[in-house]
Design a protein around this motif. Sequence first.
Motif, mmCIF file in Angstrom:
data_model
loop_
_atom_site.group_PDB
_atom_site.id
_atom_site.type_symbol
_atom_site.label_atom_id
_atom_site.label_comp_id
_atom_site.label_asym_id
_atom_site.label_seq_id
_atom_site.Cartn_x
_atom_site.Cartn_y
_atom_site.Cartn_z
ATOM 1 N N SER A 1 -48.441 46.079 31.960
ATOM 2 C CA SER A 1 -48.893 46.937 33.062
ATOM 3 C C SER A 1 -50.252 46.446 33.552
ATOM 4 C CB SER A 1 -49.029 48.375 32.574
ATOM 5 O OG SER A 1 -47.775 48.883 32.214
ATOM 6 N N MET B 1 -46.206 57.780 33.131
ATOM 7 C CA MET B 1 -44.782 57.528 32.936
ATOM 8 C C MET B 1 -44.548 56.642 31.709
ATOM 9 S SD MET B 1 -43.280 59.144 35.256
ATOM 10 C CE MET B 1 -43.550 59.910 36.858
ATOM 11 N N PRO B 2 -43.453 56.842 31.015
ATOM 12 C CA PRO B 2 -43.148 55.960 29.889
ATOM 13 C C PRO B 2 -43.126 54.504 30.335
ATOM 14 C CG PRO B 2 -41.585 57.761 29.999
ATOM 15 C CD PRO B 2 -42.413 57.839 31.243
ATOM 16 N N SER B 3 -43.848 53.669 29.637
ATOM 17 C CA SER B 3 -43.941 52.249 29.989
ATOM 18 C C SER B 3 -44.429 52.035 31.414
ATOM 19 C CB SER B 3 -42.598 51.537 29.810
ATOM 20 O OG SER B 3 -42.194 51.616 28.490
ATOM 21 N N ASN B 4 -45.042 53.054 31.991
ATOM 22 C CA ASN B 4 -45.515 52.998 33.382
ATOM 23 C C ASN B 4 -44.385 52.714 34.362
ATOM 24 O OD1 ASN B 4 -48.278 53.592 32.879
ATOM 25 N ND2 ASN B 4 -48.530 51.532 32.077
ATOM 26 N N LEU C 1 -39.395 47.097 29.571
ATOM 27 C CA LEU C 1 -40.218 47.728 28.549
ATOM 28 C C LEU C 1 -41.093 46.705 27.837
ATOM 29 C CD1 LEU C 1 -37.704 50.274 26.987
ATOM 30 C CD2 LEU C 1 -39.276 50.589 28.873
#
Lengths: 173, 250
Positions: B21, B90-93, B17
């Motif tokens: 990204s 997506m959460p946090s990719n 996390l």
Amino acid sequence: MRKLILISIILFSVNLAFSQNWRLRSNCYVTTSSDLPLRYIEGISFSGFYSYRFKPDTSILLVNQVYGGLSFSTNSWANHLLAKIGFSPHIKSWKKWSSNADIEIGNGIALFKPKPLYTIDFQSTVYMNYHTLKDNLWGIGLGIQYISTPGYKKYTTIEQFEPNMLLSLRYAF
Amino acid sequence: MSFRSKKLSLLLLIPFLFQCSKLPDENLLSNVTQELYETTDYIILRSENSTPTKTMIFYPGGLVDPHSYLKWQDQLVSNDQSLQIITVKMPSNLAVITSKKGAKLFDHYPDIKEWYIAGHSLGGAMATNLVDEYPDKLDALIYLAAYPSDERIKNYSGGVLSISAENDGLTTPEDIQERIDDLPEPFQMDSINDFPSEVRGKTMYYEIKGGNHAQFGNYGEQDNDKEATISSDQQQAILVELIQNYLLEL
């Protein structure tokens, strides 16, 4: 540029104050399931969709009612690292109750490669606190939050303004 | 996986996390020719003035910005106006956190007749979870440099297309081969038009010569990947034509 406003509720927010000078806070924001027209885009309905932000942070009292700290948050498209400074004025006291506010601003980055993007974050919360016999403190807060990463608008067709209504529980011991 | 194991797995994710990204070139969006709608959770790409009857749900690779795949997706939608592609943010990719998020789309598009799911790398592996949960709803699963972690969908009656790249340093051709027993009956494709008479209940394998892992998107180079000997445009042109041909065979 299409505009999208999200209204969010913090369903879970816990503040732990281990001393008067140091605090750990964990927030989890969930946007309203909303049949709100605000979330309709070009005739496409997205009622029932959820997004969220998870935001743990820690802060330390610097001087008088001014505090500083670090916060980390993650939402649907990025992780953010923010240095923040805040002001926590005492508002009023009653016999077992007191009220105070947090007003803070965070500056930092959204964690991207090849280069991070500048992010600004603002949060303001008013707390009502209940003091127990053992000097513990339980509180509930209501406030707003705003986060923006201007550089990310190059990649997305939405502009995000995200006012959050906070419901916060805090416990100090 | 037990509930306790799942909780432990989520704890292992915490360091990710804090990771960065990969962003695509900032001019990528200006080159999109099809209609693009975006919410906090989804990127929807479809043809202007057409009503889609087919939807491809797409899961991006781990720690890759979801806009990174728009270039080839735009081409695919441009070629097939009955298709819309919905990329799931997506959460946090990291698709591993909410691997079944794509299922929320089924109720929102009741008129869609055919559903497919595709995913790149980690996104592909996580797409397996959705197929495992909704095997009758999804007509096909398309892996881009990805494979399942176990044999849960070995008896899946829809179609599976596994597209890999010769110079992929992360999902190597050997990795793909090692998992061949975890998927429905294999069929090695010699060309992008080489299909058996029936593709459902089978896994089509195609390796893009000279391609690599990162060129399935447009997010730049990736650590530990090998050097591609074809351009990303060439790799993605093959990708588009292959998927297009495959969907016609379904």
